[in-house]
Design a protein around this motif. Structure first.
Motif, mmCIF file in Angstrom:
data_model
loop_
_atom_site.group_PDB
_atom_site.id
_atom_site.type_symbol
_atom_site.label_atom_id
_atom_site.label_comp_id
_atom_site.label_asym_id
_atom_site.label_seq_id
_atom_site.Cartn_x
_atom_site.Cartn_y
_atom_site.Cartn_z
ATOM 1 N N MET A 82 13.924 8.357 20.180
ATOM 2 C CA MET A 82 12.640 7.784 20.592
ATOM 3 C C MET A 82 11.677 7.664 19.415
ATOM 4 N N ALA A 83 11.704 8.636 18.509
ATOM 5 C CA ALA A 83 10.983 8.624 17.236
ATOM 6 C C ALA A 83 9.480 8.416 17.327
ATOM 7 N N ALA A 84 8.893 8.623 18.460
ATOM 8 C CA ALA A 84 7.436 8.538 18.582
ATOM 9 C C ALA A 84 7.003 9.541 19.637
ATOM 10 N N GLU A 85 5.865 10.125 19.420
ATOM 11 C CA GLU A 85 5.353 11.071 20.403
ATOM 12 C C GLU A 85 4.922 10.310 21.657
ATOM 13 N N PRO A 86 4.953 10.971 22.807
ATOM 14 C CA PRO A 86 4.573 10.305 24.044
ATOM 15 C C PRO A 86 3.189 9.680 23.956
ATOM 16 N N GLY A 87 3.109 8.442 24.379
ATOM 17 C CA GLY A 87 1.817 7.776 24.492
ATOM 18 C C GLY A 87 1.162 7.355 23.195
ATOM 19 N N THR A 88 1.812 7.553 22.025
ATOM 20 C CA THR A 88 1.131 7.222 20.777
ATOM 21 C C THR A 88 1.199 5.742 20.439
ATOM 22 N N ALA A 89 2.257 5.076 20.843
ATOM 23 C CA ALA A 89 2.386 3.655 20.530
ATOM 24 C C ALA A 89 1.649 2.849 21.585
ATOM 25 N N PRO A 90 0.832 1.896 21.170
ATOM 26 C CA PRO A 90 0.089 1.104 22.141
ATOM 27 C C PRO A 90 0.988 0.134 22.913
ATOM 28 N N ARG A 91 2.122 -0.194 22.351
ATOM 29 C CA ARG A 91 3.012 -1.183 22.932
ATOM 30 C C ARG A 91 4.440 -0.641 22.893
ATOM 31 N N LEU A 92 5.208 -1.006 23.880
ATOM 32 C CA LEU A 92 6.589 -0.555 23.959
ATOM 33 C C LEU A 92 7.438 -1.248 22.902
ATOM 34 N N ASP A 93 8.219 -0.474 22.194
ATOM 35 C CA ASP A 93 9.230 -1.011 21.286
ATOM 36 C C ASP A 93 10.472 -1.238 22.148
ATOM 37 N N VAL B 1 18.012 16.872 33.628
ATOM 38 C CA VAL B 1 16.647 16.895 34.166
ATOM 39 C C VAL B 1 15.638 17.023 33.023
ATOM 40 N N ALA B 2 15.867 17.967 32.129
ATOM 41 C CA ALA B 2 14.935 18.172 31.012
ATOM 42 C C ALA B 2 14.841 16.932 30.133
ATOM 43 N N THR B 3 15.974 16.321 29.855
ATOM 44 C CA THR B 3 15.994 15.134 29.000
ATOM 45 C C THR B 3 15.319 13.961 29.677
ATOM 46 N N TYR B 4 15.615 13.728 30.950
ATOM 47 C CA TYR B 4 15.030 12.592 31.655
ATOM 48 C C TYR B 4 13.519 12.747 31.797
ATOM 49 N N ARG B 5 13.056 13.954 31.991
ATOM 50 C CA ARG B 5 11.595 14.177 32.049
ATOM 51 C C ARG B 5 10.947 13.855 30.700
ATOM 52 N N ASP B 6 11.607 14.246 29.615
ATOM 53 C CA ASP B 6 11.106 13.894 28.282
ATOM 54 C C ASP B 6 11.059 12.386 28.090
ATOM 55 N N ILE B 7 12.100 11.710 28.530
ATOM 56 C CA ILE B 7 12.152 10.254 28.382
ATOM 57 C C ILE B 7 11.058 9.597 29.218
ATOM 58 N N ALA B 8 10.855 10.059 30.442
ATOM 59 C CA ALA B 8 9.791 9.512 31.296
ATOM 60 C C ALA B 8 8.434 9.680 30.615
ATOM 61 N N GLU B 9 8.211 10.855 30.048
ATOM 62 C CA GLU B 9 6.949 11.120 29.342
ATOM 63 C C GLU B 9 6.814 10.194 28.140
ATOM 64 N N TRP B 10 7.902 9.965 27.432
ATOM 65 C CA TRP B 10 7.879 9.085 26.268
ATOM 66 C C TRP B 10 7.488 7.663 26.674
ATOM 67 N N PHE B 11 8.023 7.175 27.793
ATOM 68 C CA PHE B 11 7.648 5.834 28.249
ATOM 69 C C PHE B 11 6.164 5.781 28.592
ATOM 70 N N GLY B 12 5.660 6.825 29.225
ATOM 71 C CA GLY B 12 4.241 6.905 29.533
ATOM 72 C C GLY B 12 3.696 5.628 30.148
ATOM 73 N N GLU B 13 2.548 5.212 29.646
ATOM 74 C CA GLU B 13 1.900 3.999 30.146
ATOM 75 C C GLU B 13 2.428 2.738 29.471
ATOM 76 N N ARG B 14 3.236 2.897 28.431
ATOM 77 C CA ARG B 14 3.767 1.726 27.719
ATOM 78 C C ARG B 14 4.755 0.951 28.566
#
Length: 181
Positions: free
Chosen positions: A20-31, A137-150
């Motif tokens: 993912m290489a970016a912290e959750p919610g830091t990128a304004p736009r989805l890569d 479960v732990a990984t998918y929760r991390d991924i969901a958080e990474w997607f965030g509002e993007r």
């Protein structure tokens, strides 16, 4: 087992974050390219889980009542895993990507493994699958958080998958408890 579980979750989480290489919610736009890569790893995880559950269900069947119950549960988890893989593949296509079902790379991309344990006892099989579900479960929760509002659609998909997998873990725990193990 608790120590190796913590190590595995840490390693797998580190790998997912590397991708993912970016912290959750830091990128304004989805890569989209990175999102597709992350989602293709989820496809691999679900397909490998389907394979593992299918093999374990076949191995568990034919025994007593508890083995039949375990086989039915493992089959249900396998079917759900394949539905998850297809749902994620559809999301990848919606993002303009190509779902990756390449059998040569599935095991390397999956968040869990497809190992055949030395101890094929039903209790060990159920415990191994429970461990895999907790990692997922732990990984998918991390991924969901990474997607965030993007990408709220991908985030909702990952949250839904994580909830399903959490229920699977609870069912495995209950079955293990019913076995008195």
């Amino acid at each position: 087992m608790a120590d190796s579980f913590a190590v595995d979750v840490t390693r797998i989480s580190r790998e997912a974050h590397r991708t993912m290489a970016a912290e959750p919610g830091t990128a304004p736009r989805l890569d989209e390219e990175r999102a597709i890569s992350v989602l293709n790893d989820v496809v691999a995880t679900e397909v490998v889980g389907w394979l593992r559950y299918t093999r374990d269900a076949l191995a568990a069947g034919g025994g007593g009542e508890q083995a039949v119950r375990a086989a039915a549960l493992l089959n249900a988890h396998a079917e759900q895993g394949m539905r998850h893989a297809v749902a994620v593949a559809e999301r990848i296509a919606a993002l303009g990507g190509r779902p990756n079902f390449d059998p040569d790379t599935l095991a390397q991309r999956a968040h869990t493994d497809y190992s055949v344990p030395a101890d094929s006892a039903l209790t060990a099989t159920l415990a191994r699958n429970l461990r895999a579900e907790r990692i997922v479960v732990a990984t998918y929760r991390d991924i969901a958080e990474w997607f965030g509002e993007r990408d709220t659609e991908s985030r909702a998909l990952m949250e839904s998958l994580a909830a399903d997998v959490q229920r699977n873990a609870a069912a495995l725990e209950a079955l293990l408890g019913a076995r008195g193990e």
